[in-house]
Scaffold this active site. Structure first.
Site, short mmCIF file in Angstrom:
data_model
loop_
_atom_site.label_atom_id
_atom_site.label_comp_id
_atom_site.label_asym_id
_atom_site.label_seq_id
_atom_site.Cartn_x
_atom_site.Cartn_y
_atom_site.Cartn_z
N GLY A 180 0.86 4.13 5.24
CA GLY A 180 1.93 3.63 3.89
C GLY A 180 2.65 2.32 4.51
N SER A 181 2.35 0.94 3.61
CA SER A 181 2.64 -0.36 4.23
C SER A 181 2.29 -1.59 3.70
CB SER A 181 1.54 -0.12 6.37
OG SER A 181 0.95 0.01 5.56
N ARG A 182 1.75 -3.01 4.44
CA ARG A 182 1.72 -4.16 3.01
C ARG A 182 1.03 -5.16 4.21
NH1 ARG A 182 7.26 -7.65 2.16
NH2 ARG A 182 6.59 -9.20 2.97
N MET A 200 1.08 -1.12 -0.03
CA MET A 200 0.21 -0.02 -0.02
C MET A 200 1.02 1.41 -0.09
SD MET A 200 -2.73 -1.12 2.36
CE MET A 200 -1.64 -1.80 4.16
N ILE A 240 1.65 -5.33 8.03
CA ILE A 240 3.44 -5.04 8.17
C ILE A 240 3.54 -3.73 8.06
CG2 ILE A 240 5.71 -5.77 7.02
CD1 ILE A 240 4.66 -8.24 5.90
#
Length: 232
Positions: free
Chosen positions: A189-191, A102, A159
């Site tokens: 902002g990540s995953r 993301m 994450i």
């Protein structure tokens, strides 16, 4: 339908987790703008971005227990076999995993990839490396869920990334979740990784665009009936 009702229907709501941030941006904009006009315009743009970041749109999830839907908006950054985080207790052997990255422009509300019961939630502190890097799965701060479903046991791992400093989990251990239900949010902002049984057949590839609660990442059977959808 009045024009106001029409506009309200088209507007995407802001998730409650974002209220304090949007308010903070707005207050800062008023203060800065009172000192120097151009700063007020910059602040207005920043406030608009913050509201956009915390948007929580309605999604239409396919009602099919054989589908694994995306838990996040973004781009598929990894498809393959990887060992799940040890704290989940899923497996010591590699499992099929699909990762969705993301950016700060994607919606960050995370959703359950499949219907089932949350049997475990495990948080692990760590680093804040770029979430798009493969080693982020091992070293970054993360929060993992294990979902027991008809198709087996699934792992969902939020994450944190280089910018993200806060993982929020809405799910509770022992509760039942439906595919597409909201289970958490990550700022900024990540995953999200999804670990699946080896019988799952990926329906996406690296670079595919994913929409949380809507995009089918994988299928647990090769052929299935016509799909219905729910909104939420």
């Amino acid at each position: 339908m009045s024009m106001i009702d029409s506009i309200r229907k088209q507007m995407t709501p802001i998730h409650p987790e974002g209220y304090i941030f949007v308010a903070g941006f707005a207050i800062a904009t008023l203060i800065l703008g009172s000192f120097f006009g151009p700063l007020g315009w910059i602040g207005t743009i920043a406030t608009g971005w913050c509201a956009y970041f915390f948007r929580d749109p309605v999604r239409y999830t396919p009602l099919d227990d054989a589908l694994v839907v995306s838990p996040a908006d973004g781009v598929v950054s990894s498809v393959g076999y990887f060992t799940p985080p040890p704290e989940l207790g899923l497996s010591t052997e590699p499992m099929q995993r699909i990762s969705v990255f993301m950016s700060v422009f994607d919606c960050h509300v995370n959703r359950a990839p499949i219907a089932g019961r949350v049997t475990k939630i495990a948080y692990k502190p760590g680093l804040f490396l770029n979430a798009d890097l493969d080693k982020a799965s091992e070293n970054n701060e993360r929060n993992g869920l294990v979902i027991e479903a008809e198709g087996g046991r699934f792992g969902v791992v939020q994450i944190a990334g280089f910018v993200a400093r806060r993982i929020v989990c809405f799910a509770r251990q022992g509760e039942a979740v439906g595919a597409g239900d909201r289970i958490g949010l990550i700022r900024f902002g990540s995953r999200v990784d999804v670990y699946m049984p080896g019988t799952a057949r990926p329906l996406v590839t690296i670079g595919s665009k994913a929409i949380a609660g809507e995009t089918a990442l994988a299928e647990l059977r090769s052929n299935g009936p016509r799909r219905n959808f729910k909104s939420g």
